[in-house]
Design a protein around this motif. Structure first.
Motif, PDB file in Angstrom:
ATOM      1  N   ASP A   1      35.369  49.722  42.520  1.00 50.76           N
ATOM      2  CA  ASP A   1      35.799  48.512  43.235  1.00 50.76           C
ATOM      3  C   ASP A   1      36.410  47.538  42.228  1.00 50.76           C
ATOM      4  O   ASP A   1      36.671  47.896  41.077  1.00 50.76           O
ATOM      5  CB  ASP A   1      34.640  47.879  44.009  1.00 50.76           C
ATOM      6  N   ALA A   2      36.610  46.302  42.652  1.00 50.79           N
ATOM      7  CA  ALA A   2      37.314  45.320  41.823  1.00 50.79           C
ATOM      8  C   ALA A   2      36.498  44.875  40.625  1.00 50.79           C
ATOM      9  O   ALA A   2      37.055  44.330  39.658  1.00 50.79           O
ATOM     10  CB  ALA A   2      37.677  44.108  42.682  1.00 50.79           C
ATOM     11  N   LYS A   3      35.189  45.111  40.615  1.00 49.96           N
ATOM     12  CA  LYS A   3      34.341  44.619  39.533  1.00 49.96           C
ATOM     13  C   LYS A   3      33.999  45.683  38.518  1.00 49.96           C
ATOM     14  O   LYS A   3      33.600  45.367  37.392  1.00 49.96           O
ATOM     15  CB  LYS A   3      33.055  44.040  40.097  1.00 49.96           C
ATOM     16  N   GLY A   4      34.080  46.978  38.906  1.00 54.65           N
ATOM     17  CA  GLY A   4      33.741  48.029  37.948  1.00 54.65           C
ATOM     18  C   GLY A   4      33.453  49.335  38.640  1.00 54.65           C
ATOM     19  O   GLY A   4      33.882  49.582  39.778  1.00 54.65           O
ATOM     20  N   ILE A   5      32.688  50.195  37.913  1.00 51.15           N
ATOM     21  CA  ILE A   5      32.308  51.514  38.399  1.00 51.15           C
ATOM     22  C   ILE A   5      30.806  51.507  38.635  1.00 51.15           C
ATOM     23  O   ILE A   5      30.033  51.008  37.794  1.00 51.15           O
ATOM     24  CB  ILE A   5      32.693  52.611  37.383  1.00 51.15           C
TER      25      ILE A   5
ATOM     26  N   PHE B   1      41.685  43.365  37.139  1.00 53.33           N
ATOM     27  CA  PHE B   1      40.544  42.636  36.596  1.00 53.33           C
ATOM     28  C   PHE B   1      40.966  41.843  35.360  1.00 53.33           C
ATOM     29  O   PHE B   1      40.587  40.676  35.200  1.00 53.33           O
ATOM     30  CB  PHE B   1      39.428  43.627  36.247  1.00 53.33           C
ATOM     31  N   MET B   2      41.738  42.462  34.502  1.00 55.57           N
ATOM     32  CA  MET B   2      42.174  41.789  33.282  1.00 55.57           C
ATOM     33  C   MET B   2      43.204  40.701  33.593  1.00 55.57           C
ATOM     34  O   MET B   2      43.210  39.638  32.959  1.00 55.57           O
ATOM     35  CB  MET B   2      42.769  42.817  32.305  1.00 55.57           C
ATOM     36  N   ARG B   3      44.085  40.956  34.572  1.00 58.39           N
ATOM     37  CA  ARG B   3      45.118  39.972  34.904  1.00 58.39           C
ATOM     38  C   ARG B   3      44.510  38.715  35.518  1.00 58.39           C
ATOM     39  O   ARG B   3      45.007  37.619  35.317  1.00 58.39           O
ATOM     40  CB  ARG B   3      46.132  40.593  35.867  1.00 58.39           C
ATOM     41  N   ARG B   4      43.399  38.869  36.262  1.00 59.15           N
ATOM     42  CA  ARG B   4      42.750  37.698  36.862  1.00 59.15           C
ATOM     43  C   ARG B   4      42.204  36.762  35.790  1.00 59.15           C
ATOM     44  O   ARG B   4      42.050  35.566  36.027  1.00 59.15           O
ATOM     45  CB  ARG B   4      41.599  38.145  37.769  1.00 59.15           C
ATOM     46  N   ARG B   5      41.887  37.336  34.638  1.00 63.14           N
ATOM     47  CA  ARG B   5      41.281  36.553  33.583  1.00 63.14           C
ATOM     48  C   ARG B   5      42.295  36.052  32.550  1.00 63.14           C
ATOM     49  O   ARG B   5      41.927  35.565  31.481  1.00 63.14           O
ATOM     50  CB  ARG B   5      40.187  37.366  32.914  1.00 63.14           C
TER      51      ARG B   5
ATOM     52  N   TRP C   1      34.132  46.357  34.317  1.00 62.70           N
ATOM     53  CA  TRP C   1      35.379  46.676  33.630  1.00 62.70           C
ATOM     54  C   TRP C   1      35.401  46.081  32.223  1.00 62.70           C
ATOM     55  O   TRP C   1      35.960  46.688  31.291  1.00 62.70           O
ATOM     56  CB  TRP C   1      36.572  46.150  34.426  1.00 62.70           C
ATOM     57  N   SER C   2      34.770  44.977  32.053  1.00 64.17           N
ATOM     58  CA  SER C   2      34.768  44.347  30.726  1.00 64.17           C
ATOM     59  C   SER C   2      33.877  45.093  29.742  1.00 64.17           C
ATOM     60  O   SER C   2      33.987  44.904  28.529  1.00 64.17           O
ATOM     61  CB  SER C   2      34.302  42.891  30.837  1.00 64.17           C
TER      62      SER C   2
END
Length: 552
Positions: free
Chosen positions: A230-234, A300-304, A251-252
């Motif tokens: 999903d949008a937050k990770g695995i 995820f990276m682009r949002r940050r 993801w981070s």
């Protein structure tokens, strides 16, 4: 250049059918087009600028696959059909829908897709939340609730609740509609885009929202786990629990994801942490997982990071559009309020007019009734006057009748007195007759006794005479010719004549007594009849006297 030459230069095309959540479109594509060319064409047709959330999906050999943007459409493993069907769907989901979904069309497409996933039970939702979500869906479709327009049964043809919820509770369609309408009535004043955004804000908090599940195994023999992206990770789930992951990789915290044949490896950013390896059923599944992981990680990276110029412009336009829509909605709400107030004032005036007309009608009716009442009163007065005359005449007649009755009563009293006197006389006569009857009866008894004594004396005399005759003339029968007997016979005859005369007097006396007795009985009968007549006359006089008293 000839027309034939132009026709030869026209590129060859193939037909494509694009299926969105609520519509279908057909396009003609050139044979050399890549996936991005077709995707951009669809986005332009929809007016969509937030293209990074969406993709074109197709199904091949039972596996849902996304069209690759950098390869030709016909070079990919797509279904051999005409036209070729693709589903235009959201491929990646935002973390916060209110901040990331800028365009109204983007919100609408996400709303339709998430709503379909909830109804198809791809996303689990509690029964209470489904009713609330259904109320926002109804607000988005029908606008503000109006009880005059939205009558019971208006949701009969809308699919608003999952079948699981309908089976779980034994409620009728009317009961569910009543529950949804109760929430729907509270959303008054919410525009369509706001209702859809509220729907998405509730849905994004659901555990299965935006998660793509894949069956995996920790070894090559068993598929006993689920991998969710999903949008937050695995996230790693047990096979029977898709709500709470047993293990998660944000993801981070992921350094690298790679696959080799059916094996896929997740390397954490912390080198000391354990590397997670798992096996999928096919190589295509690993490619699909990696593709989703790369896209979600990039978002995820682009949002940050700082927004690009394009995103900043889109956000500014979105803010301006929201402000414009807010002002427009406020203006529309004000106009609607003014219109409602005008309609209420109109209804009040119409009601007042109707009331005045009704009052005027009632006044006219009252005037007519008063006129009719006056005519009736005049007629009644005339009738009363005639009745008064008639009553005066009847009073005079009654007075005459009273006087007549008084005279009649006096006569009746006199007649009564006379009748009573006659009765007393009759009773005296009856007493006299009774006494006379007793006297006569006693005389008759004495006469009967005297008669009995006379007959007894006669019998004794006859017996004595016979005895004397037998003693003095024992042979009188044998010697009837003797002369001496003539004198005796003469004497005997004289005695016989005397006895016969005496017998005749007794008979005559008895006959007279009997005749007097019969006369007495006849007189008694006549007197009794006369007494009965007198009693009848007295009774009639009494009845007439009573009637006269009642009449008076």
């Amino acid at each position: 250049m000839s027309i034939r030459g132009l026709k030869k230069k026209q590129p060859k095309t193939f037909k494509v059918k694009i299926i969105t959540v609520d519509a279908e479109m057909e396009f003609s594509c050139e044979m050399k087009w890549k996936g991005k060319d077709l995707f951009d064409l669809v986005c332009r047709a929809l007016g969509l600028r937030e293209t990074w959330f969406f993709g074109l999906q197709y199904t091949i050999k039972g596996i849902c696959t996304w069209l690759k943007m950098d390869k030709k459409v016909l070079d990919q493993e797509i279904p051999k059909e005409d036209p070729i069907s693709f589903h235009f769907l959201a491929k990646f989901y935002p973390e916060k829908v209110e901040e990331e979904l800028l365009q109204e069309i983007t919100q609408h497409l996400f709303f339709l897709q998430v709503k379909k996933q909830i109804l198809d039970e791809e996303i689990y939702c509690s029964p209470e939340a489904t009713v609330l979500l259904a109320s926002y869906a109804v607000q988005a479709k029908y606008g503000d609730y109006d009880p005059n327009f939205h009558e019971p049964g208006f949701l009969a043809h809308d699919e608003l609740l999952p079948k699981r919820v309908l089976r779980q509770y034994q409620l009728t369609a009317e009961m569910w509609e009543e529950k949804i309408t109760a929430w729907y009535a509270e959303h008054r004043g919410i525009a369509r885009d706001e209702a859809e955004m509220n729907y998405l804000k509730i849905a994004q908090d659901l555990e299965m929202y935006g998660v793509n599940y894949f069956p995996i195994a920790q070894n090559k023999n068993h598929t006993d786990l689920l991998l969710g992206v999903d949008a937050k990770g695995i996230h790693i789930y047990s096979i029977n629990n898709r709500f709470s992951p047993s293990k998660s990789f944000e993801w981070s915290a992921i350094r690298n994801i790679s696959y080799s044949e059916k094996e896929l490896t997740i390397k954490p950013l912390d080198k000391k942490a354990e590397v997670f390896k798992f096996f999928s059923s096919q190589l295509k599944v690993n490619k699909l997982i990696l593709q989703l992981c790369i896209g979600n990680h990039d978002l995820f990276m682009r949002r940050r990071k700082v927004d690009s110029i394009e995103i900043q412009q889109m956000k500014a336009q979105a803010r301006e559009e929201k402000a414009r829509k807010k002002m427009e909605n406020q203006r529309l709400a004000r106009e609607k309020q003014l219109r409602e107030e005008a309609e209420r004032a109109k209804e009040e005036l119409e009601r007042r007019l109707f009331q005045l007309e009704d009052e005027a009608r009632q006044a006219n009716e009252a005037l007519l009734r008063s006129q009719e009442a006056a005519e009736l009163l005049a007629e009644k007065a005339q009738i009363a006057e005639e009745e008064a005359k008639l009553l005066a005449q009847n009073a005079a007649e009654a007075e005459q009748e009273r006087q007549r009755l008084e005279i009649t009563a006096l006569k009746t009293k006199e007649e009564k007195r006379l009748m009573e006197q006659k009765m007393r006389e009759a009773e005296l006569i009856a007493v006299k007759l009774v006494k006379e009857s007793d006297r006569r009866a006693k005389e008759a008894e004495h006469l009967k006794q005297d008669l009995h004594e006379a007959r007894e004396a006669e019998r004794k005399a006859k017996q004595k005479l016979l005895d004397i005759t037998r003693l003095n003339y024992p042979h009188m029968v044998k010697y009837p010719q003797y002369s001496p007997t003539d004198t005796r016979d003469a004497n005997f005859d004289k005695g016989s004549i005397k006895l016969d005369l005496k017998d005749i007097d007794l008979k005559r006396l008895s006959f007279e007594i009997e005749r007097e007795r019969l006369d007495y009985l006849e007189k008694s009968r006549k007197f009794e009849d006369r007494l009965k007549e007198l009693k009848s006359e007295i009774h009639a006089l009494k009845l007439e006297e009573k009637q006269s008293g009642l009449y008076s």
